[in-house]
Scaffold this active site. Structure first.
Site, mmCIF file in Angstrom:
data_model
loop_
_atom_site.group_PDB
_atom_site.id
_atom_site.type_symbol
_atom_site.label_atom_id
_atom_site.label_comp_id
_atom_site.label_asym_id
_atom_site.label_seq_id
_atom_site.Cartn_x
_atom_site.Cartn_y
_atom_site.Cartn_z
ATOM 1 N N GLU A 476 41.192 -5.893 -17.550
ATOM 2 C CA GLU A 476 40.960 -6.668 -16.324
ATOM 3 C C GLU A 476 42.079 -7.653 -16.014
ATOM 4 O O GLU A 476 41.849 -8.712 -15.407
ATOM 5 C CB GLU A 476 39.614 -7.403 -16.389
ATOM 6 C CG GLU A 476 38.421 -6.495 -16.606
ATOM 7 C CD GLU A 476 37.103 -7.228 -16.641
ATOM 8 O OE1 GLU A 476 37.031 -8.372 -16.158
ATOM 9 O OE2 GLU A 476 36.121 -6.661 -17.155
ATOM 10 N N CYS A 508 36.604 -23.283 -14.611
ATOM 11 C CA CYS A 508 36.291 -23.397 -13.195
ATOM 12 C C CYS A 508 36.275 -22.010 -12.564
ATOM 13 O O CYS A 508 36.949 -21.092 -13.035
ATOM 14 C CB CYS A 508 37.330 -24.261 -12.475
ATOM 15 S SG CYS A 508 37.465 -25.936 -13.133
ATOM 16 N N GLU A 597 20.037 -16.160 -13.903
ATOM 17 C CA GLU A 597 20.159 -17.409 -13.155
ATOM 18 C C GLU A 597 19.677 -17.274 -11.720
ATOM 19 O O GLU A 597 19.392 -18.279 -11.062
ATOM 20 C CB GLU A 597 21.590 -17.930 -13.177
ATOM 21 C CG GLU A 597 22.583 -17.160 -12.352
ATOM 22 C CD GLU A 597 24.003 -17.502 -12.727
ATOM 23 O OE1 GLU A 597 24.764 -17.868 -11.835
ATOM 24 O OE2 GLU A 597 24.354 -17.393 -13.916
ATOM 25 N N HIS A 633 25.814 -6.153 -18.907
ATOM 26 C CA HIS A 633 26.054 -7.298 -19.803
ATOM 27 C C HIS A 633 25.364 -8.530 -19.238
ATOM 28 O O HIS A 633 25.348 -8.755 -18.028
ATOM 29 C CB HIS A 633 27.562 -7.563 -19.914
ATOM 30 C CG HIS A 633 27.892 -8.817 -20.668
ATOM 31 N ND1 HIS A 633 27.677 -8.951 -22.018
ATOM 32 C CD2 HIS A 633 28.425 -10.006 -20.259
ATOM 33 C CE1 HIS A 633 28.055 -10.154 -22.413
ATOM 34 N NE2 HIS A 633 28.504 -10.813 -21.357
ATOM 35 N N CYS A 635 24.711 -12.870 -20.412
ATOM 36 C CA CYS A 635 25.122 -13.873 -21.399
ATOM 37 C C CYS A 635 24.624 -15.261 -21.019
ATOM 38 O O CYS A 635 24.373 -15.555 -19.853
ATOM 39 C CB CYS A 635 26.648 -13.895 -21.549
ATOM 40 S SG CYS A 635 27.543 -14.092 -20.004
ATOM 41 N N HIS A 684 33.950 -18.422 -26.814
ATOM 42 C CA HIS A 684 34.294 -19.675 -26.140
ATOM 43 C C HIS A 684 34.528 -20.816 -27.121
ATOM 44 O O HIS A 684 34.455 -21.980 -26.763
ATOM 45 C CB HIS A 684 33.206 -20.043 -25.133
ATOM 46 C CG HIS A 684 33.135 -19.105 -23.969
ATOM 47 N ND1 HIS A 684 34.228 -18.811 -23.182
ATOM 48 C CD2 HIS A 684 32.114 -18.365 -23.471
ATOM 49 C CE1 HIS A 684 33.883 -17.946 -22.253
ATOM 50 N NE2 HIS A 684 32.603 -17.655 -22.407
ATOM 51 N N CYS A 716 31.100 -12.078 -25.184
ATOM 52 C CA CYS A 716 31.480 -12.057 -23.776
ATOM 53 C C CYS A 716 32.941 -11.610 -23.688
ATOM 54 O O CYS A 716 33.519 -11.164 -24.676
ATOM 55 C CB CYS A 716 31.273 -13.451 -23.172
ATOM 56 S SG CYS A 716 31.183 -13.491 -21.365
#
Length: 755
Positions: A476, A508, A597, A633, A635, A684, A716
């Site tokens: 990507e 961001c 979400e 996927h 997460c 992360h 991820c």
């Protein structure tokens, strides 16, 4: 007199100053970078307060800023950082970031999505016998002093104790985190008394849990907590947002607080105000803080007028944004490149503060005159593409059920047991980011840019083969963002230059804006996936962002439902996925990390949402052969809320974040009948995972998931990691898989490895 205020202001700065200051500090540390970070914090706070005062706010909001996450900052303020991290020998700033990002002292705190947004918060950890030590309220006291010294009238903001407990998880023998409430309330009392001594008039105590279907036990705990908090504090404005708190509005009205803030933009019930207390302020969240379209001030003022009359408020009405403005970019005036058919309708944080002020004028004087006509341009949406629920009946789903597809795919792909792969992205190096900047400026030709991207893909494919990955990805590297890239490639989206919002810490995103009907224009990923496939004989996974995630991570249009827009996007993606499958790409990942979400806060509304989200996914992959393996996927979400839907979707393999959550999602996977890849290392955190830790996680997963269904992958994508970190992590992951296979005598059936 009507009072105007906002709940919070964007933290990152107009030019993402916070992001760059954080990354300098993390890269090099040192006193100088720590001082620079402190200076940037002060400058951004002052800038936000100046904007609020210039817009005409009666109070500026102090305490809404955070260096990484406001939940983490509240934990530090209350002296309830995780017990396992309290003994760190480093200074407070380094300790704070160690909790957020992990390091030599241990794993980072768990990270989840903040209610139904794309913002991520650090999950509190509560232990039996945990003690709270609020100290001197260091950073909040400093911000209050700064604002008052600048001549601002201050309203302090703090996350409330009930929500802070609700968001956490029990550890180390604690059975019920409400057991800790008395000690936590004492810590809040201490902090509130410090603010009272500083002359703070109002405290905005945020309890977004009130917008959920709050259990009776927690509602009772809220009443008990505020009975104590209200005795020795400034006036309290109990604040809920993201939806009108229908389920517990009556309970909130009985609390011993001086005012309530409620969301007027989502699920608002005007009739609920009939019994509003005569001695309370009502703060009306009338300007939507979660989208970028200008407020219809005339219509909104009429609603506020009716609310004022219904609740007999007179001067007890406050006007505000529905939630903090952290979810929108800073200034729409900077978007000169956006078409004039759209630009006048945009409203970012600065403009929204102006809309709040205009509403106050309208309600005070009866007419806001030019302010209303300027802020409410006519809409120009002209639906032409369509695609509604009736079209679902004309869209065939995948032809075979999962069990039959799985047999065909095993034969076609020839994968080993416990296949290894990654979730999609590889490091977005400074060189790649610079290439995109140069292309945008016209400093390099498209041909040169394409050549550089091809060379990077060649490196990524070769490196994965060398590391022993079973299913490869192209990395990507042509995409700056997994949603914006597709927005740039389809009709109906507007791309901003400066429309950044914070996801967490320094991360961001720049959400595209869906301004018109969405349609397919040209292949979006086919060229790069096909190019990568030709570089290897190993399976290559095509990568597509799913329809629900594209809509949830964009600023969607307001004249159509999310369902209608998602189905439009799904139909465009269907053509892309069909092209990938017909070109010979045997595995296609349609990412849906935003599935959870988008879930409505009230349970009664969830079934319908989950049904159409699954339908949209089904549309996107409906054109593929059953031999093509569809992955998805998810997460950093409450997996249990959507796991059944993911089982019902037309996916064959689901990869999930698990390592960051200490493998807690594994318990939910018992009986899950499809392929599943629980992440075995946190992507992360700068902390490098060990082979032993990953082998232990794989072994734990095998205790629940059959070997033939288990995949091995990171939590991820790897775009935020360095190549040094990626090489080390994937090498350890490969060795961990081999170790587990040998130790448990699990067959391989592996394909010959050829680069």
């Amino acid at each position: 007199m009507i009072t105007s205020h906002i709940l919070g202001y964007p933290r990152i700065g107009r030019a993402r100053e916070l992001k760059f200051a954080l990354e300098r500090y993390w890269a090099s540390g040192g006193d100088q970078n720590a001082r620079l970070l402190h200076d940037v914090r002060c400058e951004l706070c002052m800038e936000g307060w100046d904007v609020q005062r210039a817009a005409g706010m009666d109070y500026v909001t102090v305490g809404d800023f955070s260096l990484y996450d406001h939940v983490l900052s509240t934990l530090e303020l209350m002296g309830c950082m995780p017990v396992r991290l309290r003994q760190l020998s480093c200074d407070k700033l380094a300790s704070y970031f160690a909790a957020a990002r992990g390091g030599s002292a241990g794993a980072a705190m768990d990270m989840k999505k903040w209610f139904n947004t794309n913002y991520h918060y650090m999950v509190p950890e509560y232990s039996s016998g945990m003690e709270f030590d609020p100290g001197d309220g260091r950073w909040l006291a400093e911000e209050i002093d700064m604002a008052q010294a600048a001549g601002h009238r201050v309203k302090a903001s703090i996350l409330g104790p009930i929500t802070l407990l609700w968001l956490g998880k029990e550890r180390d023998g604690l059975l019920n985190r409400l057991e800790l409430l008395p000690g936590l309330v004492d810590a809040y009392v201490h902090l509130l008394s410090l603010m009272l001594a500083r002359g703070v008039e109002w405290i905005q105590v945020e309890e977004p849990i009130a917008s959920l279907d709050m259990p009776d036990l927690w509602a009772g705990a809220m009443h008990a907590a505020y009975d104590v908090l209200s005795r020795r504090s400034p006036r309290l404005l109990l604040t809920s947002y993201y939806s009108f708190p229908s389920g517990c509005f009556d309970i909130l009205c009985q609390l011993p607080v001086s005012g309530l803030h409620v969301d007027f933009t989502r699920n608002f019930r005007l009739g609920a105000l009939r019994c509003f207390p005569r001695d309370m302020v009502l703060s009306a969240g009338a300007v939507d803080g979660r989208h970028v379209w200008s407020c219809d001030l005339s219509a909104t003022a009429r609603i506020l007028d009716r609310a004022r009359d219904m609740a007999r408020l007179d001067d007890r009405l406050w006007v505000s944004t529905s939630c903090s403005l952290m979810h929108v970019p800073v200034d729409a005036a900077t978007e000169a490149a956006v078409s004039m058919s759209v630009r006048p309708m945009l409203s970012f944080a600065i403009q929204k503060a102006g809309e709040v002020a205009a509403l106050k004028i309208r309600l005070t004087h009866g007419n806001a005159g030019s302010a209303i006509s300027h802020a409410s341009p006519s809409r120009s949406f002209k639906p032409a593409v369509g695609f509604g629920t009736e079209d679902l009946q004309l869209t065939p789903r995948r032809k075979l059920g999962y069990a039959d597809r799985a047999r065909l795919q095993r034969s076609a792909l020839g994968l080993p047991v416990l296949p290894t792969t990654t979730v999609g992205s590889f490091p977005q190096t400074p060189r790649l980011r610079q290439l995109r900047v140069l292309l945008r400026r016209g400093s390099i030709r498209l041909q040169s840019y394409m050549g550089a991207i091809r060379a990077e893909i060649e490196h990524i494919v070769r490196r994965q083969a060398e590391l022993g990955m079973d299913v490869l990805v192209h990395g990507e590297v042509e995409r700056g963002d997994m949603v914006e890239y597709f927005g740039e490639s389809m009709d109906g989206f507007v791309i901003t230059r400066h429309g950044w919002v914070q996801s967490y810490g320094s991360r961001c995103a720049k959400p595209p804006i869906i301004a018109h009907d969405v349609s397919f224009v040209r292949p979006m990923t086919l060229y790069w996936a096909s190019y990568a496939s030709k570089l290897t004989n190993l399976p290559m996974k095509g990568m597509v962002t799913g329809p629900t995630t594209i809509v949830c991570w964009s600023f969607a249009r307001r004249d159509q439902s999310y369902q209608e827009v998602s189905l439009q996007v799904a139909r465009a993606l269907r053509l892309e996925v069909e092209l990938l499958g017909s070109s010979g790409v045997g595995i296609i990942q349609i990412d849906e990390p935003a599935l959870r979400e988008g879930l409505p806060l009230q349970r009664a509304m969830r079934r319908r949402y989950l049904a159409w989200a699954a339908d949209a996914f089904g549309v996107a992959c409906s054109g593929t052969s059953p031999c093509v393996q569809i992955h998805t996927h998810i997460c950093y979400s409450e997996l249990g809320d959507v796991l059944q839907t993911m089982s019902d979707m037309d996916a064959d393999v689901v990869s999930i974040e698990a390592a960051r959550s200490n493998m807690s999602p594994l318990a939910l996977l018992r009986g899950f009948h499809k392929g599943v890849g629980p992440g075995v290392f946190d992507v992360h955190s700068p902390q490098l995972p060990s082979q032993e830790a990953m082998a232990s996680r794989i072994t734990a997963a095998l205790g629940i998931v059959p070997p033939e269904n288990l995949w091995v992958n990171p939590d991820c994508g790897l775009k935020t990691r360095t190549w040094e970190q990626v090489n080390a992590a994937l090498s350890s992951m490969r060795l961990a898989v081999d170790d587990v296979k040998e130790r448990l005598r699990i067959g391989s059936g592996a394909l010959p490895r050829q680069a």
